[in-house]
Every structure is written in structure tokens, then in C-alpha cells.
Design an enzyme around this catalytic site. Structure first.
Site, PDB file in Angstrom:
ATOM      1  N   GLU A 287      77.561 -14.550  74.690  1.00 49.70           N
ATOM      2  CA  GLU A 287      77.921 -15.824  75.312  1.00 49.70           C
ATOM      3  C   GLU A 287      79.365 -16.189  74.984  1.00 49.70           C
ATOM      4  OE1 GLU A 287      76.380 -20.502  75.219  1.00 49.70           O
ATOM      5  OE2 GLU A 287      75.764 -19.093  73.649  1.00 49.70           O
ATOM      6  N   LYS A 349      73.992 -20.376  83.690  1.00 54.71           N
ATOM      7  CA  LYS A 349      72.975 -20.951  82.813  1.00 54.71           C
ATOM      8  C   LYS A 349      72.324 -22.163  83.471  1.00 54.71           C
ATOM      9  CE  LYS A 349      72.290 -22.559  78.056  1.00 54.71           C
ATOM     10  NZ  LYS A 349      72.943 -22.913  76.778  1.00 54.71           N
ATOM     11  N   CYS A 399      71.816 -18.369  75.411  1.00 55.64           N
ATOM     12  CA  CYS A 399      71.585 -19.235  74.255  1.00 55.64           C
ATOM     13  C   CYS A 399      70.112 -19.620  74.174  1.00 55.64           C
ATOM     14  CB  CYS A 399      72.503 -20.452  74.336  1.00 55.64           C
ATOM     15  SG  CYS A 399      72.537 -21.466  72.832  1.00 55.64           S
TER      16      CYS A 399
END
Length: 543
Positions: A287, A349, A399
Site C-alpha cells: 500500500e 479501495k 489495508c
């Protein structure tokens, strides 16, 4: 007998509250033992059994709903605060929030989320029927409702759900059918059932239903051992050919990661070199490995990486922010593969982090107190297409998106397009070298168990790892080091001759989300309420 009318006063309160605190701390430790980071399924059952013992129905004295709510709230607050205490590090060490305020913020969040459990335990004390089997089922159902509420309301924060302790142990086999929340409910049922058992009940046969549950658990444990040697895998679940991997862990110091004079050039140089030197079929950078927007990069930097992977025999996936001021920004993953030309795969995301990637309404005053580069990102769609490469369908998540199995499960609605491999892109360097790394690793392991798909993890500081379809870590890089993890992974569920295989959990969660669990818990609650009314008859209802 007095029914659910006692106040908080009472001789046992001085003992119940400390026991609830200890049990809550044990629950947190069961998720990742502080000394080695491993989950302890038996300790989770013990902690739940202590809570169940504190609030169980008694023949001599009813536990009032107020006392039950207090005990449940204390247990949950102790458990949650000691589970995600490391939020203090991000707020104080990196955000500059004064220590007392950071402590208050962690405790306040734990208490707020703990209020769900306080409510359901108080409700349990009010509704628990005389039937012991139904009492155990009610306890599990109410626990399930609290876990579901914590995982979905206000965007959800299910970190540290009790079921994660069972990523190993006899109950782990249930993950493929009921998921992590179902595991937590089963553990709660077993805990309440165990504390209600007495030798006289066993001799009289009054607890036959609870005994059947125990036998079922033993049978499933045996099935799990059979699965360990591939006796229960159908041809449609046979692994695809190995995909070689190189997972990049830059270990860029978090306090320098977004600094133009230190962390940014360090990251750009190291990741560019690692991407150039890689030999594996698939290379993965974590990320925000590239900590700048494409338009902020030196001309030719991203194009050089793309040329390297679109004209060779390898593919790469890397984390990078995307967008502009007009269209908004996203936390994204780019995929590059031979034959793709200028067309790059992109994943945005979906499940954003409150206070990190978006600021909830009315909380700008709080974020203004911290010196953290906070964003206000756009959300990607649920169920975005996978990255197709080397005969695999590789599904990224970023994440803490891997906490939300119901969202990952949306990709299984069409089994023919279901992922064969998951890849998690993370940077939890905000929380230091703490138990947060182990907890996140076990979260990824649970997703592997639920879907029976490998989960590959590429992170900035750890845990960079390869997890097989049984939730077993096969390769892992030492955390907080800079390096490349080399290994291979076998995608699952792809067999053109035998069809397409998905787990029961993947099947139902892809169609109905978590609604089957909500409904099942609601039906159990209704049955207990009916039993309570029937038990009380004309003696004043539920007062």
C-alpha cells in the site's frame, strides 16, 4: 424468586467487575498472545466461560439486567482497549496528540464499541429462559448480534472479533461455513453451555442438546484433521500450477514515509530497483509503496516500470494514490502485465478508514489536533474485477479491507469469475512494532479459511507473508526489515474439467451478505422471548 429486578448493589459486584476485567484481558490475549503473537483458541473459550459464569441464570438469585450490562460493558471495554491499544501510537507518536488525550480516545472508542455488548448482556439477563439449551443459544445469538453491530454500524470496526482466536484449533473448520462471526457465536454457545453443566443434569439427560453440540464439535475437529491430508478436497478444489512471487517490504520509517526530503526519495529508489531486479511471475509492492500521485512523479518513472512489465514475461501490482483535485483521490493498486500495453489494471479501495482516509461528520476538530497526512478519499465499488494473470484471478484488498469478509465475498457471486488468490496491500507502520502486526496476520488467515483461497500479504513493515488456502503461513519475512519475500502460491477453485468450487460461506455471503446471521440471531431471540413469556405466564410478564 426475584426476577431481574436487582440493582447494582450486591455483595458479588466487588468480585464480578475485577473478574470481568481479567476475562476481557484474556480475550484480547487469545487473539494474539503477546509473547509470540500466536492465537490461543482455548483461552478465548475460557474468557467467554468466565463471562458466561458471571451472568448465567441462577436458581438462588437472578442477575439483574443492570448488573449484567455493567459486567458485559466492563468485559468488552477491557477486551477492546487491550486489543487495539496501539492506536495510541498513531495518535500520539505520529499524530502529536497529547498522551492523555490519546489514552482517552482509545478508552472512549473501546467503551463506545463495548456498549453493544453491555446492551446484549443486559438483555440476556432479562430474557434468559429456564431451558438450559435455549439459554446457551440465546447467549450465542445475542453475542452474535453485538459482533455484527460492531462490524457494520458507523462503517464498522470489527477488529479483534472473538472468532479470530479460532483461526487455529477444533472450531476453525467451521470458518468455511459460518465465517468469523459464526465462530464467535459457537464459542459463546459452548461457553454458556459448559458453565451450566452439572453432574445431576448429565445423569438426568436434561442437557442432551448441549451434549449433541459438543459431539458435533468433536466430529468437525476430526473432519479438519482429514482435510489436513487432502482427504476431503474434491477435484474442483485441486490447486492450479504454482505462481512464483516476490513480495516487497520497503520498511520505510513511518515518520519519514511522506517526507519529500527523506522517505519519499528512499521509497522511490528502493521500490524501482526491486521491481527492476525481480524474477518472479508476480511482483507485489505494498500500500502506497509509491507515496506520490502519478502526476507528481519524475517524468518517465511510472512509465519505465510499466514498460518493464508489459513487454516482459512477468506481472506487477503496486500500491499508489490516484486521482486529482477535480475528480477526487483514491487509495489504489495498479496492475501491469504482458500484453496490456498502456491499459493498466486498477483497483480502488472501497472500505475506507475513518479519520485516516475520510473524516466523519462533526470530527474535523479532532483530526485538526493531529499532525497526520489525512485524506478524504473516494470509495471504489464493492466486488471490483480481479487482476487476470498466469491463469489466475488475483483479487486485491487494501489495508483493513480484509476485515470485511462479506465485502470480499461479493466477488464470489459468479463462481466462474471468483478469485483464485487474494492479495492484501498494507501499511500498518502507523502502529509500530506491536501486536497489531500479528492480529492483522490472523485476520488474513481467517479470510483464507472462510474462502479456501490463499492470501498473499505485501506490507511496508510486516507481516509480509504467504498464507495457503488452509490459513497456514507458509512463508514470512522478518518484520521491520527491508527485503524481498520469495515464494510461490497455488490458486484454488480453478479447474475447467471439474467445475468451479466455492465454500458454503462464500456462496451465501456473496448473495445475502450478513443477513442470514442477523436473521438467525433474531429468530433465536424471538424463541427465547416466547419461552420466557410462556414460563412467566400470568406472573407479571417480563418485569
Amino acid at each position: 424468586m426475584k426476577h431481574c429486578t436487582r440493582t447494582l448493589a450486591g455483595p458479588r459486584l466487588a468480585l464480578q467487575v475485577p473478574l470481568a476485567v481479567v476475562a476481557g484481558l484474556a480475550q484480547a490475549a487469545s487473539l494474539a498472545w503477546p509473547f509470540n503473537g500466536q492465537p490461543l483458541w482455548w483461552l478465548q473459550l475460557v474468557s467467554m466461560a468466565v463471562l458466561a459464569w458471571l451472568v448465567r441464570p441462577r436458581a438462588d438469585e437472578a442477575v439483574g439486567w443492570r448488573r449484567g450490562a455493567l459486567v458485559g460493558g466492563v468485559f468488552a471495554t477491557a477486551w477492546l482497549a487491550s486489543t487495539f491499544w496501539w492506536l495510541f501510537i498513531s495518535m500520539h507518536n505520529y499524530g502529536g496528540l497529547p498522551a492523555p488525550l490519546a489514552v482517552a480516545a482509545v478508552l472512549g472508542l473501546a467503551a463506545f464499541l463495548g456498549s453493544y455488548y453491555a446492551f446484549v448482556i443486559g438483555l440476556f439477563c432479562r430474557l434468559a429462559p429456564a431451558n438450559k439449551a435455549l439459554t446457551a443459544l440465546l447467549f450465542g445469538a445475542l453475542w452474535l448480534l453485538a459482533e455484527l453491530a460492531r462490524g457494520t454500524l458507523w462503517t464498522g470496526f470489527p477488529w479483534g472479533a472473538g472468532g479470530y482466536a479460532h483461526v487455529e484449533g477444533p472450531l476453525s473448520v467451521l470458518a468455511r461455513s459460518v465465517g468469523v462471526y459464526g465462530l464467535g457465536a459457537v464459542a459463546a454457545i459452548l461457553a454458556m453451555g459448559a458453565v451450566q453443566l452439572r453432574s445431576a443434569d448429565l445423569r438426568s439427560g436434561r442437557t442432551w442438546a448441549l451434549a449433541l453440540v459438543g459431539c458435533a464439535v468433536l466430529v468437525m475437529a476430526s473432519l479438519q484433521r482429514m482435510c489436513a491430508v487432502d482427504l476431503c478436497h474434491t477435484p474442483s478444489q485441486r490447486p492450479a500450477p504454482a505462481l512464483t512471487l516476490e513480495l516487497l517490504q520497503g520498511n520505510i520509517p513511518q515518520d519519514e514515509k511522506f517526507q519529500a526530503g527523506s522517505g519519499v526519495p528512499m521509497a522511490l529508489q528502493w521500490y524501482a530497483q526491486a521491481l527492476r531486479d525481480a524474477k518472479a511471475d508476480l511482483v507485489v509492492a505494498p500500500e502506497t509503496a509509491i507515496p506520490l500521485l502519478p502526476q507528481q512523479l519524475i517524468p518517465g518513472y511510472l512509465e519505465g516500470i510499466q514498460t518493464r512489465y508489459t513487454q516482459g514475461a512477468q506481472a506487477a501490482m503496486l500500491g499508489i494514490p490516484m486521482g486529482d483535485e477535480a475528480l477526487g483521490y483514491t487509495n489504489s493498486v495498479l496492475g501491469m502485465a504482458p500484453g496490456s500495453g498502456v491499459e493498466r489494471y486498477r483497483y480502488d479501495k472501497h472500505h475506507l478508514v475513518p479519520f485516516g482516509e475520510f473524516i466523519p461528520p462533526f470530527f474535523k476538530w479532532f483530526t485538526a489536533m493531529m499532525n497526520i497526512p489525512l485524506g478524504d478519499f473516494n470509495r471504489g465499488a464493492v466486488g471490483q474485477a480481479s487482476f487476470a494473470w498466469a491463469g489466475q484471478r488475483i483479487a486485491p484488498n487494501i489495508c483493513y479491507e480484509d476485515l470485511f469478509g462479506e465485502e470480499l465475498g461479493a466477488r464470489f457471486a459468479d463462481p466462474a469469475q471468483a478469485p483464485t488468490v487474494f492479495v492484501n496491500f498494507s501499511n500498518i507502520g502507523w502502529f509500530g512494532n506491536t501486536i497489531a502486526i500479528d492480529q492483522h496476520l490472523h485476520i488474513s488467515r481467517m479470510r483464507a479459511l472462510e474462502f479456501e483461497r490463499p492470501m498473499v500479504r505485501a506490507t511496508n513493515t510486516g507481516a509480509t507473508a504467504i498464507i495457503d488456502h488452509r490459513g497456514v503461513v507458509t512463508h514470512q519475512l522478518e518484520r521491520h526489515t527491508r527485503g524481498v519475500l520469495k515464494g510461490e502460491v497455488h490458486g484454488r477453485g480453478l479447474d475447467t474439467q471439474s467445475g468451479w468450487a466455492i465454500t458454503p460461506y462464500a456462496w451465501w455471503v456473496s448473495r445475502w451478505g450478513l443477513w442470514p446471521l442477523w436473521i438467525l440471531a433474531g429468530l433465536t431471540l424471538s424463541a427465547a422471548l416466547w419461552a420466557k413469556v410462556a414460563q412467566r405466564g400470568g406472573r407479571g410478564g417480563l418485569s
